[in-house]
Design an enzyme around this catalytic site. Structure first.
Site, PDB file in Angstrom:
ATOM      1  N   ASP A   1     -36.070  48.157 142.461  1.00 24.44           N
ATOM      2  CA  ASP A   1     -34.833  47.892 142.688  1.00 24.44           C
ATOM      3  C   ASP A   1     -34.300  47.811 141.071  1.00 24.44           C
ATOM      4  O   ASP A   1     -34.948  47.041 140.061  1.00 24.44           O
ATOM      5  CB  ASP A   1     -34.708  46.461 143.124  1.00 24.44           C
ATOM      6  CG  ASP A   1     -33.424  45.785 143.289  1.00 24.44           C
ATOM      7  OD1 ASP A   1     -32.514  46.285 144.302  1.00 24.44           O
ATOM      8  OD2 ASP A   1     -32.595  44.999 142.418  1.00 24.44           O
TER       9      ASP A   1
ATOM     10  N   GLU B   1     -31.649  50.941 145.209  1.00 25.31           N
ATOM     11  CA  GLU B   1     -33.111  50.428 145.530  1.00 25.31           C
ATOM     12  C   GLU B   1     -33.504  51.326 146.491  1.00 25.31           C
ATOM     13  O   GLU B   1     -32.720  52.026 147.238  1.00 25.31           O
ATOM     14  CB  GLU B   1     -33.334  48.938 145.901  1.00 25.31           C
ATOM     15  CG  GLU B   1     -32.439  48.748 147.117  1.00 25.31           C
ATOM     16  CD  GLU B   1     -32.823  47.292 147.465  1.00 25.31           C
ATOM     17  OE1 GLU B   1     -31.775  46.443 147.041  1.00 25.31           O
ATOM     18  OE2 GLU B   1     -33.603  46.817 148.292  1.00 25.31           O
TER      19      GLU B   1
END
Ligand code: DCP
Ligand code: CA
Ligand code: CA
Length: 361
Positions: free
Chosen positions: A4, A105
């Protein structure tokens, strides 16, 4: 492995203007109604120290940064999409299986290349970070675990610029002390319900009788919460979209509730999608619209037909109907619009991957 990117939109802004790095950076979705009306999309970690958060009204963020030299910038989705695309192409090379789950992500199944050995996961995660830094000048946070659920929670553990590796024998000692709302699916309402039941930590949830959980949350969700609290998850990492849906999304020149302006843009998107399905000799049964309103919420409405079609007229007519209806249901202005087709037949299994950008909802 879940990768992420840190403070993504704000980091993108720092990328093209490195002089921002030292100061608070707040990326805003201006509604245009008055000078400071709108919401904070995200902020860099300097701004977060002052209490600025995603979703907060802009005027409140300004108040928190009163007398501070801070940058307030308007979102530039196109630029962030571009950066995201480059990042995803880098990440894909590190995965046996790859699944993007949002603009910033992705899950990487690295079981094969690590021979399921958690000790080799750490150097791999560090290599991913070095690569993103070298090639894109971006930092990210990485979580590694025996499944997607644990990897995601691990990635949230050391932000920004962190790596957290949870091997199978550490799963319960890692999860147990965490508050239940660290589990995906436990939002404000569920958290309140759980707290009323005496459930605060994940270990409280793990000990709670699963029959009682099912009585309160229903069978599906009750079972999910029970398994999640134990760190159990069997969802495979796989690329979404292939033969599932294709979509196009675009930002309007101005925020609007004018159906004509909206349809002008969605007609372009429909033409684009139509070319795509013709090229693949495919037909759809479901047409959906996506509306991103000025409060940064994403809304979707869809209609499914009995029979498959490849008609552009049907596509455009349905998009029009759905937007007409949406405008009666919401009084917010629309900032981005999208069209999504799904329920395909005819899209071959070995078809090239659909690399267009998908938004949730
Ligand atoms: N976003 C948004 N509104 C929200 C949450 C997020 O517009 N309420 C956008 C801006 C974020 C991006 O999505 O940059 C990614 O969301 P994340 O939740 O991953 O948050 P960040 O990347 O900004 O921060 P973090 O470092 O906590 O991951
Ligand atoms: Ca992020
Ligand atoms: Ca994210």
């Amino acid at each position: 492995m879940l990768v992420d990117l840190d403070y993504f939109f704000a980091q993108c802004e720092e990328l093209r203007n490195p002089s921002l790095k030292e100061k608070p950076v707040v990326v805003c979705v201006y509604s245009g109604r008055s000078e400071d009306s709108g919401a904070v999309s995200t902020a860099n970690y300097v701004a977060r120290k002052y209490g600025v958060k995603s979703g907060m009204p802009i005027f409140l963020a300004k108040k928190k940064l009163e007398n501070v030299d801070a940058a307030f910038l308007a979102v530039d989705d196109q630029f962030y999409d571009e950066v995201s695309g480059k990042v995803m192409n880098i990440l894909r090379n590190f995965a046996d299986e790859f699944e993007q789950v949002g603009i910033d992500e992705a899950y990487l199944d690295v079981t094969k290349r690590t021979h399921a050995n958690f000790e080799s996961a750490e150097p791999l995660a560090k290599m991913v970070k070095i690569e993103l830094l070298n090639q894109q000048k971006l930092t990210c946070s990485i979580g590694v675990g025996p499944n997607k659920l644990v990897a995601k929670i691990a990635a949230d553990e050391n932000k920004p610029d962190g790596v957290t590796i949870i091997s199978p024998n550490r799963v319960s000692s890692f999860l147990d002390p965490l508050p239940v709302n660290r589990l995906i699916g436990v939002g404000t309402k569920t958290l309140e319900k759980m707290q009323n039941m005496g459930i605060y930590k994940i270990s409280d949830l793990a000990r709670y009788d699963v029959q009682k959980l099912m009585a309160v949350f229903g069978r599906t969700l009750g079972t999910y919460f029970h398994n999640a609290s134990l760190g159990l998850d069997n969802e495979p990492v796989r690329e979404k979209g292939e033969a599932e849906s294709i979509s196009r999304i675009a930002t309007l020149k101005q925020n609007t509730r004018d159906l004509n302006i909206i349809l002008e843009k969605t007609d372009e998107l429909c033409n684009d999608l139509h070319g795509r399905i013709l090229g693949e000799k495919s037909t759809f049964k479901t047409v959906a619209i996506i509306a991103v309103t000025t409060d940064i919420n994403t809304h979707a409405r869809s209609k499914t037909f009995e029979n498959p079609s490849n008609s552009i007229e049907l596509m455009k007519k349905t998009v029009k109907e759905l937007f007409e209806k949406f405008l009666t249901e919401s009084d917010l202005e629309i900032r981005r619009v999208g069209v999504k087709l799904s329920n395909f037949s005819g899209l071959g299994k070995n078809q090239a991957q659909i690399t267009s950008f998908f938004e949730s909802g």
